[in-house]
Scaffold this active site. Structure first.
Site, PDB file in Angstrom:
ATOM      1  N   HIS A 250       5.445  13.869  34.860  1.00  0.00           N
ATOM      2  CA  HIS A 250       6.857  14.044  34.309  1.00  0.00           C
ATOM      3  C   HIS A 250       6.525  14.487  32.971  1.00  0.00           C
ATOM      4  O   HIS A 250       5.710  14.040  31.928  1.00  0.00           O
ATOM      5  CB  HIS A 250       7.457  12.477  34.072  1.00  0.00           C
ATOM      6  CG  HIS A 250       7.920  11.975  35.593  1.00  0.00           C
ATOM      7  ND1 HIS A 250       7.965  10.948  35.921  1.00  0.00           N
ATOM      8  CD2 HIS A 250       8.462  12.717  36.510  1.00  0.00           C
ATOM      9  CE1 HIS A 250       8.404  10.476  37.065  1.00  0.00           C
ATOM     10  NE2 HIS A 250       8.764  11.902  37.525  1.00  0.00           N
TER      11      HIS A 250
ATOM     12  N   GLU B  39       6.405  12.354  29.647  1.00  0.00           N
ATOM     13  CA  GLU B  39       5.399  11.284  29.935  1.00  0.00           C
ATOM     14  C   GLU B  39       3.948  11.718  29.451  1.00  0.00           C
ATOM     15  O   GLU B  39       3.419  12.312  30.333  1.00  0.00           O
ATOM     16  CB  GLU B  39       5.482  10.563  31.065  1.00  0.00           C
ATOM     17  CG  GLU B  39       6.907   9.955  31.343  1.00  0.00           C
ATOM     18  CD  GLU B  39       6.915   9.436  32.774  1.00  0.00           C
ATOM     19  OE1 GLU B  39       5.987   9.095  33.317  1.00  0.00           O
ATOM     20  OE2 GLU B  39       8.307   9.060  33.149  1.00  0.00           O
TER      21      GLU B  39
ATOM     22  N   GLU C  18       0.947   3.499  34.860  1.00  0.00           N
ATOM     23  CA  GLU C  18       1.968   3.413  33.606  1.00  0.00           C
ATOM     24  C   GLU C  18       1.125   3.102  32.301  1.00  0.00           C
ATOM     25  O   GLU C  18       0.742   2.121  32.233  1.00  0.00           O
ATOM     26  CB  GLU C  18       3.096   2.631  33.972  1.00  0.00           C
ATOM     27  CG  GLU C  18       3.820   3.212  35.210  1.00  0.00           C
ATOM     28  CD  GLU C  18       4.917   4.181  35.036  1.00  0.00           C
ATOM     29  OE1 GLU C  18       4.871   4.624  34.170  1.00  0.00           O
ATOM     30  OE2 GLU C  18       5.470   4.638  36.261  1.00  0.00           O
TER      31      GLU C  18
ATOM     32  N   HIS D 193       1.340   8.115  34.214  1.00  0.00           N
ATOM     33  CA  HIS D 193       2.653   8.140  33.902  1.00  0.00           C
ATOM     34  C   HIS D 193       2.901   7.291  32.380  1.00  0.00           C
ATOM     35  O   HIS D 193       2.029   6.866  32.024  1.00  0.00           O
ATOM     36  CB  HIS D 193       3.588   7.665  34.878  1.00  0.00           C
ATOM     37  CG  HIS D 193       3.806   8.495  36.134  1.00  0.00           C
ATOM     38  ND1 HIS D 193       5.009   9.316  36.246  1.00  0.00           N
ATOM     39  CD2 HIS D 193       3.062   8.837  37.024  1.00  0.00           C
ATOM     40  CE1 HIS D 193       4.925   9.738  37.431  1.00  0.00           C
ATOM     41  NE2 HIS D 193       3.509   9.863  38.090  1.00  0.00           N
TER      42      HIS D 193
END
Length: 472
Positions: free
Chosen positions: A180, A183, A364, A281
């Protein structure tokens, strides 16, 4: 911008605080940057209520502060589109909206590619990769797996003692960052990881790094979505979310064609023989593992894949090295099953597990999707041990070679584990690497024509790997 009147200050703060009450659960809604005057007292009150600084928050209903601005009493706020539309309509002269490209421009640096205190544009990232190959030609190989929509190369750096060669008893590992575009922490952490691995191998003589480089083929893609990064947006230049564009085990593929970045990633992954990988991410701090979706399309339902125990071990291996992740209040132990958190379809980690021999996590790395560059070193200190430990995980479980009656290698043979409905395959020279948690297992091999080997009982310890060779 003219100063705000006291009444509007109260109105603005009330609207921003009310935004917190709007229920939402998403990581991809539009967010907007607003500059507004607030008093020091109001700023202190907001800071007490929301003690963390956020630039791009995964929960767009939150209004948050960036206290880095040097102008007295002037602060950056993120608000939801709903609140912003009201402010623009009613107080147009009192609100200044700043595009993300302007907001983050001060944090992107192109002068020195080895400066890790700034973000790297595509040109600077490319120069960094080219220079490390010049400095360490014996253990690196730079190549592109394809191009983005706007023609940027999808660079991959291989780190190995014999780059470009498939070797016996040497599993393959993969890191992918910046899927992304907005990110960005993973992108910078991977550049820093490359630097540490290469200098640790040659200049420091770190035994741990030397073991990894000499016994693993490490592939690092800092940015899968370079166009999104340059545009400061989540999607690629066609405005597609790349992590919704893979064929899904439940929904299939919902588009008429694949995005070029996804098509290149699938072709590369199917051509290689990755064993473990991670997709980096931002938007939370947690190690996420399959499945991401379920047939009921309901978030909050644990959806275990056949190798649930292995994935939990991999996720914990990452989370245990990251103090912020490990202490998570939202996710026990810093890990989560994907669908238990929220469902998504067309994601890369489920596709990898289903269609290749690759066990992939989604990491993440930051609540803030694009934090100030002066926080990059703190993120590195949180993630450096975890990034190394996950590579080590490729050296656990069972490995061996499958040969035929003449003793020749059998590529693309299947390795079955009794009780686990997920075979893995041998590579081009007949070697397999099967991640397993500690325990005793019955394994067998079978060729593509269905010829099956005798079954072997194998005991896997808590650390390291064991060998099991088969003849079909």
């Amino acid at each position: 911008m003219p100063p705000l009147q006291p009444l509007f200050r109260v109105l603005l703060l009330s609207l921003l605080l009310a935004a917190f009450a709007v229920p939402a659960f998403a990581r991809c809604h539009d967010q907007h940057h607003v500059r507004a005057n607030v008093t020091e007292a109001q700023l202190e009150k907001l800071s007490d209520m929301f003690p963390f600084q956020v630039w791009t928050d995964p929960h767009p209903e939150r209004a948050v502060l960036d206290s880095l601005d040097s102008v007295p009493y002037m602060r950056h706020l993120y608000v939801s589109g709903e609140v912003l539309s009201f402010l623009e309509a009613e107080q147009r002269d009192a609100v200044e909206v700043t595009p993300p490209s302007v907001l983050h421009k001060r944090d992107v640096h192109d002068a020195d590619p080895f400066d890790f205190t700034h973000y790297h544009h595509y040109e600077s990232l490319t120069l960094f990769l080219q220079r490390v190959v010049e400095q360490f030609p014996d253990i690196t190989r730079l190549f592109s797996i394809g191009q983005s929509v706007e023609g940027r190369e999808l660079w991959v750096l291989e780190i190995s003692d014999n780059p470009g060669q498939v070797e016996e008893d040497e599993p393959e590992f993969k890191y992918v960052g910046n899927m992304h575009g907005d990110e960005v922490i993973g992108r910078e952490m991977l550049l820093r990881l490359i630097h540490v691995l290469l200098h640790g191998y040659y200049e420091v003589g770190d035994a741990d790094i030397q073991y990894l480089v000499e016994n693993t083929r490490i592939f690092i893609m800092p940015s899968m979505n370079p166009d999104g990064f340059e545009r400061h947006q989540r999607e690629n230049a066609n405005n597609y979310d790349l992590n919704r564009d893979f064929p899904d085990r439940i929904t299939g593929h919902r588009g008429s064609y694949f995005q070029p970045e996804v098509e290149a990633m699938m072709a590369w992954s199917e051509d290689r023989h990755f064993i473990i990988s991670a997709n980096l991410h931002g938007g939370s701090i947690v190690a996420n593992y399959p499945w991401d979706g379920n047939e009921s399309h309901r978030s909050g339902q644990y959806s275990a894949c056949p190798d649930d125990d292995v994935f939990k071990q991999l996720a914990l291996a990452y989370a245990n090295g990251n103090p912020t992740m490990k202490r998570s209040r939202e996710f026990p132990g810093g890990i989560t099953n994907g669908a238990m958190w929220y469902t998504l379809y067309g994601g890369m980690q489920d596709w990898n597990y289903l269609h290749t021999s690759d066990f992939e996590l989604t990491i993440e790395m930051s609540n803030i999707k694009w934090p100030p560059a002066n926080q990059l070193n703190s993120f590195w200190l949180d993630n450096d041990d975890s990034l190394m430990e996950l590579i080590h995980q490729v050296h656990m479980g069972v490995r061996g070679r499958v040969t035929d009656s003449r003793g020749e290698a059998v590529p693309d043979a299947f390795i079955d584990v009794e009780g686990i409905d997920h075979p893995v395959r041998t590579d081009s020279i007949g070697w397999f690497y099967r991640p397993l948690v500690s325990g005793t297992y019955n394994l067998s091999a079978r060729s593509e024509d269905g010829t099956r080997s005798a079954q072997q009982e194998v005991t896997v310890g808590r650390a390291g790997f064991v060998y099991a060779h088969f003849s079909v």
